[in-house]
Design a protein around this motif. Sequence first.
Motif, PDB file in Angstrom:
ATOM      1  N   ALA A 105       1.242  -1.358  -0.428  1.00 18.77           N
ATOM      2  CA  ALA A 105      -0.066  -0.205  -0.012  1.00 18.77           C
ATOM      3  C   ALA A 105       1.091   1.633  -0.286  1.00 18.77           C
ATOM      4  O   ALA A 105       0.643   2.138  -0.591  1.00 18.77           O
ATOM      5  N   GLY A 106       1.951   1.566   0.236  1.00 14.35           N
ATOM      6  CA  GLY A 106       3.066   2.419   1.125  1.00 14.35           C
ATOM      7  C   GLY A 106       2.202   3.324   1.881  1.00 14.35           C
ATOM      8  O   GLY A 106       0.987   3.068   2.369  1.00 14.35           O
ATOM      9  N   ASP A 107       3.372   4.268   2.152  1.00  7.79           N
ATOM     10  CA  ASP A 107       2.567   4.968   3.367  1.00  7.79           C
ATOM     11  C   ASP A 107       2.112   6.199   3.342  1.00  7.79           C
ATOM     12  O   ASP A 107       1.577   6.543   3.720  1.00  7.79           O
ATOM     13  N   GLU A 108       1.870   6.690   1.224  1.00  8.06           N
ATOM     14  CA  GLU A 108       0.232   7.770   1.499  1.00  8.06           C
ATOM     15  C   GLU A 108      -0.514   7.066   1.442  1.00  8.06           C
ATOM     16  O   GLU A 108      -1.714   7.805   1.575  1.00  8.06           O
ATOM     17  N   GLN A 109      -0.968   5.850   1.568  1.00  7.13           N
ATOM     18  CA  GLN A 109      -1.901   4.963   0.968  1.00  7.13           C
ATOM     19  C   GLN A 109      -2.792   5.753   2.538  1.00  7.13           C
ATOM     20  O   GLN A 109      -2.530   4.747   4.045  1.00  7.13           O
ATOM     21  N   PRO A 110      -4.092   5.845   2.562  1.00  6.08           N
ATOM     22  CA  PRO A 110      -4.533   6.063   3.629  1.00  6.08           C
ATOM     23  C   PRO A 110      -5.678   4.906   4.371  1.00  6.08           C
ATOM     24  O   PRO A 110      -6.474   4.047   2.999  1.00  6.08           O
ATOM     25  N   LEU A 111      -5.430   3.790   4.980  1.00  4.02           N
ATOM     26  CA  LEU A 111      -5.516   2.966   5.400  1.00  4.02           C
ATOM     27  C   LEU A 111      -6.780   2.842   6.582  1.00  4.02           C
ATOM     28  O   LEU A 111      -6.612   3.681   8.251  1.00  4.02           O
ATOM     29  N   MET A 112      -7.502   2.011   6.621  1.00  2.00           N
ATOM     30  CA  MET A 112      -8.324   2.258   8.035  1.00  2.00           C
ATOM     31  C   MET A 112      -8.231   0.109   8.068  1.00  2.00           C
ATOM     32  O   MET A 112      -8.558  -0.977   7.525  1.00  2.00           O
ATOM     33  N   LEU A 113      -8.861   0.503   9.804  1.00  2.00           N
ATOM     34  CA  LEU A 113      -9.765  -0.968   9.938  1.00  2.00           C
ATOM     35  C   LEU A 113      -9.896  -1.348  11.481  1.00  2.00           C
ATOM     36  O   LEU A 113     -10.372   0.551  12.102  1.00  2.00           O
ATOM     37  N   ILE A 114     -10.615  -2.443  11.606  1.00  2.00           N
ATOM     38  CA  ILE A 114     -11.554  -2.429  12.896  1.00  2.00           C
ATOM     39  C   ILE A 114     -10.146  -3.648  13.096  1.00  2.00           C
ATOM     40  O   ILE A 114     -10.736  -4.978  13.159  1.00  2.00           O
ATOM     41  N   GLY A 115      -9.924  -3.568  14.966  1.00  2.00           N
ATOM     42  CA  GLY A 115      -8.878  -4.469  15.334  1.00  2.00           C
ATOM     43  C   GLY A 115      -8.278  -4.036  16.615  1.00  2.00           C
ATOM     44  O   GLY A 115      -9.070  -2.944  17.361  1.00  2.00           O
ATOM     45  N   ASP A 116      -7.457  -5.154  16.820  1.00  2.00           N
ATOM     46  CA  ASP A 116      -6.996  -4.862  18.919  1.00  2.00           C
ATOM     47  C   ASP A 116      -6.224  -3.596  17.815  1.00  2.00           C
ATOM     48  O   ASP A 116      -4.508  -3.331  17.733  1.00  2.00           O
TER      49      ASP A 116
END
Length: 170
Positions: A105-116
């Motif tokens: 994904a690289g450092d610039e890609q905005p990412l989200m997740l539901i997790g610990d």
Amino acid sequence: MIELVPIGTVNPAAVEDLLDRAFGPDRHARTAYKVRGAAVAVPDLSFAAIDGEVLVGSIQCWPISFLDDAGRRTDLVMVGPVAVDPARQGDGIGRALVSRALAAAGDEQPLMLIGDPEYYGRFFGFDAALTGSWRLPGPVERHRLLARGAGVPAGAGQLGPALTTPVPAA
């Protein structure tokens, strides 16, 4: 020896079976499934862990969108689910899969997740600093709604299925 391969090279039925074993057959009712809707996983960010010829883990990443209350849209990638064969949990397979997806994904890609938050924060830099006013199409424990990357939106808005497919940063 475990090999990480593009998930598209693995039988989809084997991935579904692994997800059922890791999360249970009722997993489709979870909020994460509602967020991503009927999207197709991003092929360049989704991987399988193979030991010999056996699927022992997988990670899928999904195009989603955030629509803020002013009507501005931000495309993000939802990371997960990260599934590991229950007999192989604790072997570092999940960590290797997440590392591979994040590198792709690289450092610039905005990412989200539901997790610990302790795990994903410590090892991968995810946090809930910007997600407190996000709305989802189902219940979520606020402290587990995490994000990272350039361009992660702050403020109130709704997460949901992507309106366009984001292009992974190089």
